[in-house]
Design an enzyme around this catalytic site. Structure first.
Site, PDB file in Angstrom:
ATOM      1  N   ARG A  51      41.990  30.180  39.657  1.00 26.05           N
ATOM      2  CA  ARG A  51      41.925  29.243  40.778  1.00 26.05           C
ATOM      3  C   ARG A  51      40.553  28.586  40.918  1.00 26.05           C
ATOM      4  O   ARG A  51      40.455  27.396  41.230  1.00 26.05           O
ATOM      5  CB  ARG A  51      42.332  29.947  42.073  1.00 26.05           C
ATOM      6  CG  ARG A  51      43.789  30.389  42.070  1.00 26.05           C
ATOM      7  CD  ARG A  51      44.226  30.896  43.421  1.00 26.05           C
ATOM      8  NE  ARG A  51      45.619  31.357  43.387  1.00 26.05           N
ATOM      9  CZ  ARG A  51      46.286  31.756  44.464  1.00 26.05           C
ATOM     10  NH1 ARG A  51      45.694  31.761  45.654  1.00 26.05           N
ATOM     11  NH2 ARG A  51      47.528  32.151  44.363  1.00 26.05           N
ATOM     12  N   ASP A 150      46.604  26.895  60.283  1.00 26.32           N
ATOM     13  CA  ASP A 150      46.311  27.589  59.033  1.00 26.32           C
ATOM     14  C   ASP A 150      44.840  27.369  58.718  1.00 26.32           C
ATOM     15  O   ASP A 150      44.224  26.404  59.201  1.00 26.32           O
ATOM     16  CB  ASP A 150      47.187  27.075  57.892  1.00 26.32           C
ATOM     17  CG  ASP A 150      47.309  28.087  56.755  1.00 26.32           C
ATOM     18  OD1 ASP A 150      48.264  28.869  56.759  1.00 26.32           O
ATOM     19  OD2 ASP A 150      46.424  28.112  55.876  1.00 26.32           O
TER      20      ASP A 150
END
Length: 283
Positions: A51, A150
């Protein structure tokens, strides 16, 4: 000859140039813990490599150490770092028993209350959970206000857009798709978007559950916090649970993920279904 640890991880990633050293991985784990409260397993080294490699390429960097230096000094890159390491696994009506419980509560609320039902989707990811909440409340004919938050700003952008590949909604019944979604045509074929009738019900906002302060909030009747605290240590879970007691109405529901039972540790929460807890503070 056995490959070195570094070479092995580079080969696994299909990247012969970049590799994440153990010290860099440990540093990344410390940073994501400090910034987001997420406790990454020591076994997640390959995931972190994969990532963060995208962020290194975006900046033309040749080492994870240099990239982590950037994260520490640049607030914008800290946000991108957190976004990269945040897991966004979600689906429409995931764990359907929770939405059945919400539908029953909405029907009861609609008969007894004049004010809108307030629901907080506290880790909404790319939005499927928040829109499932809105669909449930719309089907129940319940006036409602849904806050969807979020930590991941990229996921929030997708959530607020409400546009998804059609296969993401394939598990919904045909009737539910007709009622709540519009199918794309022409250049948008293969995509669906939530109907305009749903959009006013949901407000999206960026929020870190582990931040020192939350913005002022009116009390909620229901809080969804599913499949999030599995990444927090026990002390962080305890603090979060205590903070939920300050934003839930007496009698309100806290709904958690299928592998989570942390509300059972608090005397004010009573189990009322599968991974669902009613807030009953001492009078």
């Amino acid at each position: 000859m056995r490959p070195t640890d570094t070479a092995a991880f580079a080969a696994l990633a299909g990247d012969p140039v970049l590799a994440i050293e153990r010290a860099e991985f440990d540093r990344a784990r410390r940073l994501i813990s400090e910034l987001a409260g997420i406790q990454l397993s020591p076994h997640k080294r390959q995931m972190v490599h994969n990532r963060l490699s995208r962020r290194l390429r975006a900046h033309g960097m040749a080492s994870f150490g240099a990239y982590l230096d950037l994260v520490e000094r640049d607030p914008r890159e800290r946000e991108a770092f957190v976004n990269a390491l945040t897991t966004n696994l979600t689906a429409f009506f995931r764990e359907p028993h929770h939405f059945e419980l919400l539908a029953a509560l909405a029907a009861e609320h609609g008969r007894a209350q004049r004010r809108p039902l307030r629901v907080w989707c506290s880790a909404c990811s790319t939005g499927e959970e928040a829109w499932s909440i809105a669909m449930t409340l719309r089907e129940a004919g319940c006036a409602a206000e849904v806050l969807a938050s979020d930590i991941d700003t990229d996921a929030l952008e997708t959530a607020a857009g409400g546009v998804y590949p059609a296969e993401r909604a394939a598990a919904l019944s045909a009737a539910r798709r007709r009622q709540h979604l519009l199918r794309g045509v022409g250049a948008n074929e293969g995509w669906v978007t939530v109907r305009p009738e749903l959009r006013p019900m949901v407000r999206f906002a960026q929020l870190n559950l582990q931040s020192a302060e939350w913005p002022p909030m009116e009390p909620f009747d229901v809080v969804f916090c599913r499949n999030v605290v599995i990444y927090f240590d026990r002390e962080a879970q305890r603090r979060l649970l205590e903070r939920f007691t300050r934003v839930l109405r007496a009698g309100g529901l806290l709904i958690v993920g299928h592998a989570e039972s942390f509300p059972a540790t608090h005397p004010a929460f009573r189990a009322c279904g599968r991974t669902a807890y009613r807030f009953e503070p001492a009078s």
